[in-house]
Write a protein that holds these residues in place. Sequence first.
Motif, PDB file in Angstrom:
ATOM      1  N   ASN A 120      14.775   5.810  -7.598  1.00  0.00           N
ATOM      2  CA  ASN A 120      14.759   6.833  -6.340  1.00  0.00           C
ATOM      3  C   ASN A 120      13.563   7.460  -6.668  1.00  0.00           C
ATOM      4  OD1 ASN A 120      15.894   8.039  -4.023  1.00  0.00           O
ATOM      5  ND2 ASN A 120      16.300   9.706  -5.122  1.00  0.00           N
ATOM      6  N   ILE A 121      13.456   8.195  -7.975  1.00  0.00           N
ATOM      7  CA  ILE A 121      12.204   8.975  -8.070  1.00  0.00           C
ATOM      8  C   ILE A 121      10.903   8.146  -7.900  1.00  0.00           C
ATOM      9  CG2 ILE A 121      10.755  10.191  -9.888  1.00  0.00           C
ATOM     10  CD1 ILE A 121      13.515  11.242 -10.650  1.00  0.00           C
ATOM     11  N   ALA A 122      10.914   6.875  -8.411  1.00  0.00           N
ATOM     12  CA  ALA A 122       9.818   6.071  -8.268  1.00  0.00           C
ATOM     13  C   ALA A 122       9.391   5.803  -6.847  1.00  0.00           C
ATOM     14  CB  ALA A 122       9.936   4.764  -9.007  1.00  0.00           C
ATOM     15  N   LEU A 123      10.211   5.658  -6.187  1.00  0.00           N
ATOM     16  CA  LEU A 123      10.081   5.183  -4.484  1.00  0.00           C
ATOM     17  C   LEU A 123       9.668   6.524  -3.919  1.00  0.00           C
ATOM     18  CD1 LEU A 123      13.447   3.060  -3.836  1.00  0.00           C
ATOM     19  CD2 LEU A 123      11.057   2.298  -3.759  1.00  0.00           C
ATOM     20  N   LYS A 124      10.179   7.673  -4.228  1.00  0.00           N
ATOM     21  CA  LYS A 124       9.559   8.931  -3.591  1.00  0.00           C
ATOM     22  C   LYS A 124       8.155   9.102  -3.909  1.00  0.00           C
ATOM     23  CE  LYS A 124      13.971  11.383  -3.251  1.00  0.00           C
ATOM     24  NZ  LYS A 124      14.758  12.630  -3.502  1.00  0.00           N
ATOM     25  N   GLY A 125       7.747   8.851  -5.215  1.00  0.00           N
ATOM     26  CA  GLY A 125       6.529   9.087  -5.482  1.00  0.00           C
ATOM     27  C   GLY A 125       5.453   7.872  -5.024  1.00  0.00           C
ATOM     28  N   LEU A 126       5.869   6.772  -4.789  1.00  0.00           N
ATOM     29  CA  LEU A 126       5.056   5.681  -3.951  1.00  0.00           C
ATOM     30  C   LEU A 126       4.908   6.049  -2.509  1.00  0.00           C
ATOM     31  CD1 LEU A 126       6.592   2.461  -5.848  1.00  0.00           C
ATOM     32  CD2 LEU A 126       4.220   3.629  -6.283  1.00  0.00           C
ATOM     33  N   SER A 127       5.968   6.554  -1.959  1.00  0.00           N
ATOM     34  CA  SER A 127       5.949   6.869  -0.457  1.00  0.00           C
ATOM     35  C   SER A 127       5.099   7.980  -0.339  1.00  0.00           C
ATOM     36  CB  SER A 127       7.466   7.118  -0.067  1.00  0.00           C
ATOM     37  OG  SER A 127       7.952   8.389  -0.621  1.00  0.00           O
ATOM     38  N   LYS A 128       4.690   9.003  -1.288  1.00  0.00           N
ATOM     39  CA  LYS A 128       3.824   9.951  -0.760  1.00  0.00           C
ATOM     40  C   LYS A 128       2.546   9.602  -0.541  1.00  0.00           C
ATOM     41  CE  LYS A 128       6.612  13.308  -3.748  1.00  0.00           C
ATOM     42  NZ  LYS A 128       6.449  14.276  -4.848  1.00  0.00           N
ATOM     43  N   ASN A 129       2.042   8.461  -1.032  1.00  0.00           N
ATOM     44  CA  ASN A 129       0.444   8.061  -0.664  1.00  0.00           C
ATOM     45  C   ASN A 129       0.504   6.534  -0.362  1.00  0.00           C
ATOM     46  OD1 ASN A 129      -2.088   7.252  -0.728  1.00  0.00           O
ATOM     47  ND2 ASN A 129      -2.479   8.951  -2.143  1.00  0.00           N
ATOM     48  N   ARG A 130       1.020   6.078   0.673  1.00  0.00           N
ATOM     49  CA  ARG A 130       1.493   4.658   1.330  1.00  0.00           C
ATOM     50  C   ARG A 130       0.179   3.808   1.331  1.00  0.00           C
ATOM     51  NH1 ARG A 130       5.806   5.939   6.143  1.00  0.00           N
ATOM     52  NH2 ARG A 130       7.430   6.971   4.710  1.00  0.00           N
ATOM     53  N   LEU A 131      -0.830   4.624   1.683  1.00  0.00           N
ATOM     54  CA  LEU A 131      -2.121   3.566   1.543  1.00  0.00           C
ATOM     55  C   LEU A 131      -2.385   3.342   0.151  1.00  0.00           C
ATOM     56  CD1 LEU A 131      -4.653   2.350   2.971  1.00  0.00           C
ATOM     57  CD2 LEU A 131      -5.780   4.507   2.625  1.00  0.00           C
ATOM     58  N   THR A 161      -0.454   3.001  -2.296  1.00  0.00           N
ATOM     59  CA  THR A 161       0.642   1.948  -2.537  1.00  0.00           C
ATOM     60  C   THR A 161       0.178   0.508  -2.070  1.00  0.00           C
ATOM     61  OG1 THR A 161       2.472   3.658  -2.753  1.00  0.00           O
ATOM     62  CG2 THR A 161       3.032   1.238  -2.469  1.00  0.00           C
ATOM     63  N   PHE A 162      -0.097   0.166  -0.799  1.00  0.00           N
ATOM     64  CA  PHE A 162      -0.415  -0.795  -0.279  1.00  0.00           C
ATOM     65  C   PHE A 162      -1.791  -1.406  -0.960  1.00  0.00           C
ATOM     66  CE2 PHE A 162      -3.200  -3.355   2.997  1.00  0.00           C
ATOM     67  CZ  PHE A 162      -2.244  -4.233   3.129  1.00  0.00           C
ATOM     68  N   LEU A 163      -2.605  -0.737  -1.406  1.00  0.00           N
ATOM     69  CA  LEU A 163      -3.862  -1.174  -1.870  1.00  0.00           C
ATOM     70  C   LEU A 163      -3.437  -1.833  -3.184  1.00  0.00           C
ATOM     71  CD1 LEU A 163      -6.574   1.473  -1.172  1.00  0.00           C
ATOM     72  CD2 LEU A 163      -6.444  -0.656  -0.240  1.00  0.00           C
ATOM     73  N   MET A 164      -2.509  -0.957  -4.039  1.00  0.00           N
ATOM     74  CA  MET A 164      -1.954  -1.721  -5.266  1.00  0.00           C
ATOM     75  C   MET A 164      -1.327  -2.952  -5.397  1.00  0.00           C
ATOM     76  SD  MET A 164      -0.889   1.341  -7.542  1.00  0.00           S
ATOM     77  CE  MET A 164       0.496   2.268  -6.629  1.00  0.00           C
ATOM     78  N   MET A 165      -0.601  -3.247  -4.108  1.00  0.00           N
ATOM     79  CA  MET A 165       0.012  -4.457  -3.623  1.00  0.00           C
ATOM     80  C   MET A 165      -0.795  -5.567  -3.269  1.00  0.00           C
ATOM     81  SD  MET A 165       3.315  -2.529  -1.518  1.00  0.00           S
ATOM     82  CE  MET A 165       3.916  -4.283  -0.987  1.00  0.00           C
ATOM     83  N   LEU A 166      -1.833  -5.210  -2.690  1.00  0.00           N
ATOM     84  CA  LEU A 166      -2.426  -6.123  -1.926  1.00  0.00           C
ATOM     85  C   LEU A 166      -2.967  -7.396  -2.932  1.00  0.00           C
ATOM     86  CD1 LEU A 166      -4.015  -6.961   0.807  1.00  0.00           C
ATOM     87  CD2 LEU A 166      -6.099  -5.661   0.158  1.00  0.00           C
ATOM     88  N   GLY A 167      -3.605  -6.873  -4.207  1.00  0.00           N
ATOM     89  CA  GLY A 167      -4.017  -8.015  -5.070  1.00  0.00           C
ATOM     90  C   GLY A 167      -2.715  -8.888  -5.447  1.00  0.00           C
ATOM     91  N   VAL A 168      -1.843  -8.523  -5.627  1.00  0.00           N
ATOM     92  CA  VAL A 168      -0.430  -9.203  -5.908  1.00  0.00           C
ATOM     93  C   VAL A 168      -0.095 -10.197  -4.664  1.00  0.00           C
ATOM     94  CG1 VAL A 168       1.863  -9.073  -6.496  1.00  0.00           C
ATOM     95  CG2 VAL A 168       0.273  -7.597  -7.538  1.00  0.00           C
ATOM     96  N   ILE A 169      -0.151  -9.594  -3.507  1.00  0.00           N
ATOM     97  CA  ILE A 169       0.021 -10.490  -2.197  1.00  0.00           C
ATOM     98  C   ILE A 169      -0.831 -11.652  -2.333  1.00  0.00           C
ATOM     99  CG2 ILE A 169       0.111 -10.130   0.233  1.00  0.00           C
ATOM    100  CD1 ILE A 169       0.923  -7.208  -0.042  1.00  0.00           C
TER     101      ILE A 169
END
Length: 403
Positions: A8-19, A21-29
Motif C-alpha cells: 500500500n505504501i509502495a503504491l502511494k509512493g509510485l502514484s505521487k509521480n506517475r510520469l 513511474t511510467f518511464l521506469m515501466m517503459l523499458g520493461v514494457i
Amino acid sequence: MSSGKVINIALKGLSKNRLRTFLMMLGVIIGIATLTVIVSMAKGAQHKVMKSIANFGPNAVMVSAGGGKMFGPPDEKTATLTIEDANAIKESIKGIRHISPFTVNLEQNIIYGNMNTTSPVVGVTPEFADAWQWYAEQGDFISDEDNSGMSRNCMIGKTIVKELFGDQNPIGESIRVNNTNFKVVGVLSARGSSPHGMDMDRRVMVPLTTAMKRLYNVTYIGMIRLYAEDPAKLGDISNSVAALLRERHHITPPQEDDFRVTSTEAMAKTVKGVSKTLTTFLMLLSLISLGVGGIVIANIMFISVNERKKEIGIRRAFGARAKDIMNQFLCEALIVTLLGGIAGTLLGIGITKGIAVLKKMPAMISWEPFVLAVLFSTIVGIAAGLQPAKRAAAMDPVQAIKG
C-alpha cells in the motif's frame, strides 16, 4: 510491517509521480512486448513448417537429382537420376514399403478454354499414390495402362480445379499442357503446403512415360520417393540409399554427390535447430532490452531516494525500521516491473495478432510469454531495486529529515 501495508505504501509512493513511474515501466514494457512477439511468431512459424513436413509424410525419404543440401525439385535439365536407379534401390534396400520414381517440371502453362494458369507438371506411376499416401478424391489415379500406352490422361489438384473450372466438374474435360491436350480423369485430395512453401494442390499429374517421351523427350527422372515401413529406420535407409547411388554413379571422395537424399526426420531436425538458434538470438536481444530497462529503473530510483529523504526520515522517526524502508523501495521496483511485464505481454499479443492479420504470417499465442514476463520482470525488479532500497534503508534518520 505486514506485506499488505508495504504494498500500500509502495503504491502511494509510485502514484505521487506517475510520469516517472511510467518511464521506469517503459523499458520493461518494450522488452517484454518484444519477447512476447518473438516467442509467439517463432512458435507459429515452427508449427506451420512442422505441419508442412507432416504433409510431406512421416515415413518419407526423398532422393533428388543434383547435389547440394537444399531440399526441393531439381532443375529440369539435371540428368543424374534414372529409372534404373529407382529399380536398384527397390531391389537392394530393405525396409522400403513403396517406391515411386517421378519427374517434375515447374511453371508449365495449363489452359482450359479461355482460362489459363501455371503449374508444376509431375510425371508419375501408380505407385506414387501409395508412396505419398495421396490418392484421388474424385475419378481415377494414373494407371499402369496409362504408362504402358503413354496415354494423355491426367490428374489435377484442388487449386487447378478452382482456377480453371470453378464449380464445374473437371472429370472428362480436356486441358492443354503447353501444346499437348490431356483428358482429366481424376482430382487429387487436398494436401496443403510443402516444407519449402509450395502449394502442393497446384499441380498436374500425367503418366511418367508420357512426361518423359511426349512432353520433354528425356531419359532421366527428377526424384524418387520412398515410403519406409518403420519411421525409426529413416536414417539407416537414407544412408543405404546414398551409399548405393555413390557406387552406381562411381562417386568417390572428394567428389561431391550428384544427388540429394532427404528424410522427414532430417528436415524436422533442421527446422527445429534453425528455429531454436534464431529464437535464442532474438530472445537475447529482448533480454538486453530488459537489462537496459532495469538500469533505467535503478537510476531513476536512486534519484527518487535522494528526493524523498524527508519522507524516509519522517517514516523512520515514527518507528519504521530500516528493513521496512528497504522493503518499501524494493516493492516499488517490483510493482513497476511486474506492471510493465503485464502491459508488455498484452502489447506483445496485440502486435502479434496485428502482424498475423496484416502480413498473413503464422502466430501462436501460448502460455510461455506470460510465464517469461513474470519471471524476467521479477528478476529485473529485484536487480534494479536492491541497491536503491539498501541506500534508502541505510540513511541516518536525523540527516534524512534535514534533507
